[in-house]
Design an enzyme around this catalytic site. Structure first.
Site, short mmCIF file in Angstrom:
data_model
loop_
_atom_site.label_atom_id
_atom_site.label_comp_id
_atom_site.label_asym_id
_atom_site.label_seq_id
_atom_site.Cartn_x
_atom_site.Cartn_y
_atom_site.Cartn_z
N ASN A 49 24.09 28.37 -20.57
CA ASN A 49 25.22 27.53 -21.00
C ASN A 49 25.90 28.23 -22.18
OD1 ASN A 49 26.97 25.56 -21.85
ND2 ASN A 49 25.38 24.19 -22.63
N TRP A 50 27.05 28.82 -21.91
CA TRP A 50 27.74 29.58 -22.96
C TRP A 50 28.45 28.67 -23.96
CZ3 TRP A 50 30.62 34.27 -20.23
CH2 TRP A 50 29.67 35.04 -19.55
N LYS A 51 28.58 27.41 -23.64
CA LYS A 51 29.30 26.46 -24.50
C LYS A 51 30.70 27.02 -24.82
CE LYS A 51 24.82 25.22 -26.30
NZ LYS A 51 24.07 24.35 -27.18
N HIS B 228 25.49 16.76 -20.54
CA HIS B 228 24.89 17.56 -21.61
C HIS B 228 24.91 16.74 -22.91
CE1 HIS B 228 24.30 20.69 -24.60
NE2 HIS B 228 23.73 21.39 -23.63
N GLU C 222 25.63 17.43 -25.84
CA GLU C 222 26.82 17.60 -26.69
C GLU C 222 27.99 16.77 -26.15
OE1 GLU C 222 26.77 21.89 -26.73
OE2 GLU C 222 24.91 21.81 -27.88
N GLU D 288 16.39 18.15 -21.77
CA GLU D 288 16.77 18.83 -23.00
C GLU D 288 16.60 17.89 -24.19
OE1 GLU D 288 19.51 22.36 -22.22
OE2 GLU D 288 20.79 20.62 -22.44
N GLY E 277 19.68 24.12 -29.98
CA GLY E 277 20.39 24.89 -31.02
C GLY E 277 19.75 24.80 -32.39
N SER F 132 16.34 25.64 -27.28
CA SER F 132 15.88 26.84 -27.99
C SER F 132 14.92 27.71 -27.18
CB SER F 132 15.25 26.45 -29.34
OG SER F 132 16.22 25.79 -30.15
N GLY G 54 20.95 27.99 -24.05
CA GLY G 54 22.22 28.05 -24.76
C GLY G 54 22.34 29.39 -25.49
N GLY G 55 21.97 29.40 -26.77
CA GLY G 55 22.17 30.57 -27.63
C GLY G 55 21.71 31.89 -27.02
C1 PEP Z 1 21.86 24.00 -24.32
O1 PEP Z 1 22.96 24.07 -24.81
O2 PEP Z 1 21.73 23.43 -23.23
C2 PEP Z 1 20.71 24.56 -25.04
C3 PEP Z 1 19.52 24.32 -24.61
O3 PEP Z 1 21.00 25.31 -26.17
P1 PEP Z 1 19.96 26.22 -27.01
O4 PEP Z 1 19.19 27.06 -26.02
O5 PEP Z 1 20.81 27.05 -27.91
O6 PEP Z 1 19.04 25.30 -27.74
#
Ligand code: PEP
Length: 255
Positions: free
Chosen positions: A10-12, A99, A101, A171, A177, A217, A238-239
């Protein structure tokens, strides 16, 4: 067990158009040459990059592109919205729904998620439905109840046949994050609970065939231990999905 193993990135709201294409151009050959063909890799770039990246993955084995969200409406006067069928026509095969967010910053509910899942399925997309508890909900011991409610409100209107085209991502909001990862045992506990919910509300067949991803994470260092757990079929990242080496290593960790 015939469940798809999946690692999704997920590049956000990161990477401009050129940077996004360049990241995808790095990731695709690395995943193709290094990862087992048994693992599905899905890239979730921003909408504007989607069509170009879909052209890059076209004809590649087990590499897919998806949207980070879709509208709960089919079409019409909804300025700024992108419909599921638009995503499909641009080359997407998947879409993230619910999600945390979107829930946190845009007030999206699980009921909205149900509408988006219906749109996605009608358009021929696979929704990846995200559920998870906040830090307070975990500390208060309410996480099972919260997740069961998110599952109930998001998925219970679907048929068993529709559930064959749904992926779930657990999640925990406190792990997204933040650098805090659920331990493999904490994640496994919730994944087993989600699978139990699927068994009770649908059938053993649905429970056994639905891929459930862990997100929060995930990185190249912790992915193998998470993916080794019985009910964890992969990750939503994500990251670490913004670096081709890290993302490829996470895909490789899902054997
Ligand atoms: C996400 O955005 O779905 C996520 C899990 O982010 P991160 O891996 O950065 O925690």
């Amino acid at each position: 067990m015939s469940r798809a193993k999946i690692v999704a990135g997920n590049w956000k709201m990161n990477k401009d158009y050129e940077e996004g294409l360049s990241l995808a151009s790095e990731i695709i050959p690395m995943v193709e040459s290094e990862a087992s063909t048994g693992v599905h890799a899905i890239l979730f770039p921003p909408f504007v990059h989607l069509h170009a990246i879909a052209s890059l993955v076209k004809g590649k084995n087990h590499i897919y592109v998806g949207g980070q969200d879709c509208s709960m409406h089919t079409s019409g006067a909804y300025t700024g919205e992108v419909s599921a069928s638009m995503l499909r026509s641009a080359g997407a095969s998947h879409v993230l729904v619910g999600h945390s967010e979107r829930r946190q910053y845009y007030g999206e509910s699980s009921a909205d998620g149900a509408l988006k899942i219906a749109q996605a399925l009608a358009a021929g997309l696979i929704p990846v439905y995200c559920v998870g508890e906040t830090k307070d909900e975990r500390l208060g011991g309410q996480y099972e109840e919260i997740i069961a409610r998110q599952l109930q409100e998001g998925l219970s209107a679907l048929s068993e046949a529709q559930m064959a085209h749904v992926v779930i991502a657990y999640e925990p909001v406190w792990a997204i994050g933040t650098g805090l990862t659920a331990s493999p045992e904490q994640a496994q506990e919730v994944h087993a609970m989600i699978r139990g919910w699927l068994r009770n509300h649908f059938s053993a067949q649905v429970a056994n065939h639905t891929s459930i991803l862990y997100g929060g994470s995930v990185n190249a260092g912790n992915a193998s231990a998470l993916f080794a757990m019985e009910d964890i079929d992969g990750g939503l990242v994500g990251g670490a999905s913004l670096k081709s080496r890290d993302f490829t290593d996470i895909v490789k960790a899902n054997r």
